[in-house]
Structures are given as C-alpha cells and as structure tokens.
Design a protein around this motif. Structure first.
Motif, PDB file in Angstrom:
ATOM      1  N   GLY B  80       8.572 -13.567  -5.454  1.00  0.00           N
ATOM      2  CA  GLY B  80       8.658 -13.982  -4.062  1.00  0.00           C
ATOM      3  C   GLY B  80       7.389 -14.691  -3.639  1.00  0.00           C
ATOM      4  O   GLY B  80       6.573 -15.084  -4.474  1.00  0.00           O
ATOM      5  N   SER B  81       7.221 -14.826  -2.337  1.00  0.00           N
ATOM      6  CA  SER B  81       6.038 -15.535  -1.838  1.00  0.00           C
ATOM      7  C   SER B  81       4.804 -14.641  -1.840  1.00  0.00           C
ATOM      8  O   SER B  81       3.704 -15.101  -1.592  1.00  0.00           O
ATOM      9  N   SER B  82       4.979 -13.371  -2.104  1.00  0.00           N
ATOM     10  CA  SER B  82       3.838 -12.456  -2.194  1.00  0.00           C
ATOM     11  C   SER B  82       4.072 -11.515  -3.370  1.00  0.00           C
ATOM     12  O   SER B  82       5.180 -11.422  -3.905  1.00  0.00           O
ATOM     13  N   ARG B  83       3.036 -10.809  -3.739  1.00  0.00           N
ATOM     14  CA  ARG B  83       3.165  -9.838  -4.815  1.00  0.00           C
ATOM     15  C   ARG B  83       4.211  -8.786  -4.466  1.00  0.00           C
ATOM     16  O   ARG B  83       5.043  -8.403  -5.293  1.00  0.00           O
ATOM     17  N   ALA B  84       4.167  -8.334  -3.217  1.00  0.00           N
ATOM     18  CA  ALA B  84       5.089  -7.278  -2.801  1.00  0.00           C
ATOM     19  C   ALA B  84       6.541  -7.746  -2.931  1.00  0.00           C
ATOM     20  O   ALA B  84       7.405  -7.010  -3.411  1.00  0.00           O
ATOM     21  N   HIS B  89      11.863  -7.921  -5.728  1.00  0.00           N
ATOM     22  CA  HIS B  89      12.905  -8.612  -6.496  1.00  0.00           C
ATOM     23  C   HIS B  89      13.138  -7.912  -7.825  1.00  0.00           C
ATOM     24  O   HIS B  89      14.280  -7.762  -8.266  1.00  0.00           O
ATOM     25  N   ALA B  90      12.072  -7.486  -8.467  1.00  0.00           N
ATOM     26  CA  ALA B  90      12.213  -6.804  -9.761  1.00  0.00           C
ATOM     27  C   ALA B  90      12.912  -5.456  -9.578  1.00  0.00           C
ATOM     28  O   ALA B  90      13.800  -5.094 -10.358  1.00  0.00           O
ATOM     29  N   LEU B  91      12.551  -4.738  -8.529  1.00  0.00           N
ATOM     30  CA  LEU B  91      13.176  -3.435  -8.259  1.00  0.00           C
ATOM     31  C   LEU B  91      14.676  -3.582  -8.006  1.00  0.00           C
ATOM     32  O   LEU B  91      15.480  -2.737  -8.412  1.00  0.00           O
ATOM     33  N   ASP B  92      15.035  -4.672  -7.332  1.00  0.00           N
ATOM     34  CA  ASP B  92      16.446  -4.897  -7.007  1.00  0.00           C
ATOM     35  C   ASP B  92      17.318  -5.004  -8.259  1.00  0.00           C
ATOM     36  O   ASP B  92      18.527  -4.765  -8.207  1.00  0.00           O
ATOM     37  N   GLY B  93      16.679  -5.361  -9.367  1.00  0.00           N
ATOM     38  CA  GLY B  93      17.446  -5.507 -10.608  1.00  0.00           C
ATOM     39  C   GLY B  93      17.622  -4.217 -11.399  1.00  0.00           C
ATOM     40  O   GLY B  93      18.286  -4.213 -12.427  1.00  0.00           O
ATOM     41  N   ARG B 170      11.209   2.668  -4.215  1.00  0.00           N
ATOM     42  CA  ARG B 170      12.276   2.006  -3.449  1.00  0.00           C
ATOM     43  C   ARG B 170      12.152   2.323  -1.968  1.00  0.00           C
ATOM     44  O   ARG B 170      12.251   1.439  -1.121  1.00  0.00           O
ATOM     45  N   GLU B 171      11.944   3.588  -1.692  1.00  0.00           N
ATOM     46  CA  GLU B 171      11.819   4.029  -0.305  1.00  0.00           C
ATOM     47  C   GLU B 171      10.618   3.345   0.369  1.00  0.00           C
ATOM     48  O   GLU B 171      10.720   2.870   1.504  1.00  0.00           O
ATOM     49  N   ALA B 172       9.503   3.269  -0.360  1.00  0.00           N
ATOM     50  CA  ALA B 172       8.296   2.654   0.196  1.00  0.00           C
ATOM     51  C   ALA B 172       8.540   1.175   0.508  1.00  0.00           C
ATOM     52  O   ALA B 172       8.139   0.679   1.560  1.00  0.00           O
ATOM     53  N   TYR B 173       9.207   0.492  -0.407  1.00  0.00           N
ATOM     54  CA  TYR B 173       9.454  -0.932  -0.207  1.00  0.00           C
ATOM     55  C   TYR B 173      10.484  -1.174   0.887  1.00  0.00           C
ATOM     56  O   TYR B 173      10.458  -2.188   1.578  1.00  0.00           O
ATOM     57  N   ILE B 180       0.363  -5.517   5.894  1.00  0.00           N
ATOM     58  CA  ILE B 180      -1.002  -5.198   5.483  1.00  0.00           C
ATOM     59  C   ILE B 180      -1.012  -4.702   4.045  1.00  0.00           C
ATOM     60  O   ILE B 180      -1.788  -3.837   3.667  1.00  0.00           O
ATOM     61  N   PHE B 181      -0.150  -5.304   3.247  1.00  0.00           N
ATOM     62  CA  PHE B 181      -0.011  -4.895   1.852  1.00  0.00           C
ATOM     63  C   PHE B 181      -1.295  -5.118   1.055  1.00  0.00           C
ATOM     64  O   PHE B 181      -1.862  -6.191   1.070  1.00  0.00           O
TER      65      PHE B 181
END
Lengths: 229, 229
Positions: B80-84, B89-93, B170-173, B180-181
């Motif tokens: 994505g546009s940021s690391r977070a 995106h990776a978690l979604d997979g 997952r919950e955190a994201y 303020i990541f």
C-alpha cells in the motif's frame, strides 16, 4: 589556543572475552590505538596528543610502538581506576590556563577530519561540543517490567571526541565526585553549561565487540579503495 | 499453528540517492531481498513467505527471480501507500483464523535462525514478541532547543521480525487509523496487549545507507569463512 586530544584507552578487554585489551587488537594489521592517534595527527600534526593507559600496559605500548616503528609524537599518562580519573590525570599534565581539549575513545579510530575540526571550532565558540548521530532503529524504553515506545527523532547517539574549553573541563572535574559519571559532557553540564551537539560521522564507531571489529575491517578495506574517506 | 513471514519491501531507494529501491541492491552479487527470504526458508522451509512489494516493482521482482534462478516458494502482494497498509494487504491474504505471523523488514537479511525461532515461540506464548538489542553509545534527548542525557541501560533498539498471533494482529489493524503508526508492536499495544522483548542478533541490521551496505558486505564475507553464523 593550543589544541589537545586526550585519548582514553583504559579497556581491559574483558568484554571481548580475550586477554588483550581491545585498544591493542589489530585492524589492518596494526593496533586500533595507533589508527586512532593517526586520525588526529593526520588531521593536524600540531594537536598535542595525550594517551591515558592503564599503568600495567604502558611498557607494552612503548614496546609495540617500537615494533611498529610508530613515530607519531604523543605523551602517555597512567590512567586511573575509572575513565573520569584517567581524564583527570591527563588534564593535570596540561600547563596552560586555556586551551581546547578533545576527549576521545581510544577505540574509535574512524573519527573523520571534519568531526575533529568541527568539534574544536564549536568548543571554542560554545565551550562544549559533542558529535552525535541519529538513531535509525525504533527505540523502546524499559519501564517497570514493561516497555513502551519512545520517539527516536528526539534521541541522538553520542560519539567522541567530546570537545571543551580547558577551563570549563577543569572546573567540572574539580567539582565532581565522579559518582554518577557517564561522560564528560554530563560533568560539564552540571556547571550550568549547555552542550552543543553537532553531526558526527557514522563510521566513527566504538569498537567493543567482535562484530564491531568485523565492521572496522570493512571500513579500513573500503577506505583503501577510496570508497570512504 | 502455521507460521507466516510477511516481508515488507516497500523501499523506494531515495535515501541512498539511487534509483533502484534498496531491497534490490546487491550484496554478494544478489539482491538483498533474496538473502532475506533465504534467512527464513533456511530456518524452516515450511514457513509461508509473503512479500509486500510496490505494485510497480512486482514484475521486476519476478524477472530477477528468473534471472537468478531464485526458487524459494513465496507469494507476492502489492504494497500500500504505507508500511501499515502493506502489512494489511498481506494479512488479508491469510485465510486461517489463527496462525503465527512474523513481520520483517525486507532489508534485514541477517536475521539469525535463533532470532526467528525465538520470535515465533514467544509470540505463541505471549501474543507479541519483538527482538531488541542494547544500545552501546551514550544517548541524549533533544529537549526544547537543549538536550540532556538519558539512561541508555533502559533503552533498547528495536529490530524485526516482530512476531504476533494472527488474531491479535488482525484486531490491531482493524482498529487502527494508522495515523501515528510507527511499528506493528505499537499498534498491537493499543489493544492493551503487552509486548514481550527478547535479545535479537546484533548483525541483523537494517540496510538503509551506503555505510550499511559496506557492513553488509563484510558480514557476508565473514560468514563464508565461518566467522559468523
């Protein structure tokens, strides 16, 4: 004003798990301490260099200087039981009322000309100046068994040479009991003197572990090829 | 539980002043990112590796994998546009309800087997675990135009892989706005979860400057001679 470099080389080598104190370990086939002296002498030969060495290693140092035909002029004082005492012994040997003094770790051979010059210049101007580098990794602070993030942008990693007006340093050392000594800047700060920070050079690492020695060898080999200054 | 490594490789290369993103710069003649994947695959081939790469570099990565006959199995998601966002995106997979996830910088190729293994083990036990190293130099904190010393013994430099239970991450994201990541641990911490710190390996450096590249080459050459693991 005369310029002095006090090179503190009091290491006992225990951290590396070897018997030879780390300032005498070789990089590019010569003791680290010789590289460190060269950094100052190559920058400006008129800088007066004083090494503070443990008494038991002074003869060893003189012997290896002969073995390596090491001819950079310097004087040697016996270090004390702490870094602060070692610096104090070295200061006692300076006779001028005022001068510029750089206190430098014996195991930081890669201090750049620019770092040395800027340190002396800013110490003349502000009284106290130390080189710092930014911290690249995120940082956490331990706190009562837990830990929390701390903003790394407001942190700076401290290097040497820490540079001072001699009069200020003498006064700081006269007043201090050395009980909570961390570095020279902290002592001077207790006089109400603020410390001027400036950007150091990143390769000015303190060699204290085998990993650092490895990095040091890499820096040396790249300097030979002109990749680093 | 299945174990995943999400390798974040979103660098644009601007910090090194070159056009090629730093994860593709070569050390020992191969792109850094390949070394990083090998660190995980060599530790345990069953770890599922997901790389988050900027969309515009995905084809380039596939091309160089072919050029270098790079055969370590992995999947690629567009960052994505940021690391977070990239991590998200990776978690979604990932389809499991629960797993262990290590989030790792693509430019940290020298993570040791022990660091990886300890991270997964402690994440399974505590929910969140990150490797840290002690800070060797003295540290100062900038403060309103001035600066003051800060006790370095209570500071730790943060590395990756940052390891978590998938459900927690997952919950955190889900809850975070990413405004303020700073790092994944900080996100997870907001759930009230404490972060377990453990000792990482010192050579697990983040390669972001030319100096770091130099150190990286030195580490590689010493590993070949068996000097480092």
């Amino acid at each position: 004003m005369n310029r002095y470099a006090i090179i503190v080389a009091g290491g006992s080598g225990s951290r590396m798990g070897v018997n030879i104190p780390k300032q005498f370990l070789p990089i590019a086939d010569r003791p680290i301490l010789m590289h460190t002296l060269e950094a100052f002498a190559n920058h400006a030969p008129e800088i007066k260099i004083i090494i503070a060495l443990p008494q038991i290693y002074i003869q060893h140092w003189m012997d290896i200087c002969e073995d390596f035909t090491f001819t950079i002029p310097h004087s040697v004082v016996a270090g004390g039981s702490s870094r602060a005492e070692s610096v104090k012994h070295a200061l006692d040997g300076i006779i001028e009322n005022e001068a510029l003094v750089a206190i430098h770790d014996g195991v930081r051979p890669f201090v750049s000309k620019e770092t040395i010059e800027t340190g002396f210049l800013l110490a003349a101007q502000y009284g106290a100046a130390i080189p710092v580098i930014e911290i690249n990794d995120s940082v956490r602070m331990l706190d009562n068994g837990l830990n929390r993030p701390i903003e790394r942008d407001i942190l700076r990693s401290i290097q040497t040479p820490q540079c001072f007006l001699l009069s200020l340093l003498r006064e700081a050392y006269k007043r201090s009991s050395f009980e909570i000594f961390t570095d020279d800047a902290t002592l001077v700060e207790k006089l109400g003197q603020s410390i001027h920070l400036f950007d150091g050079n990143k390769e000015n690492i303190k060699i204290t572990t085998h990993f650092d020695l490895l990095v040091a060898e890499a820096i040396i080999s790249r300097r030979k090829t002109g990749y680093l200054q």
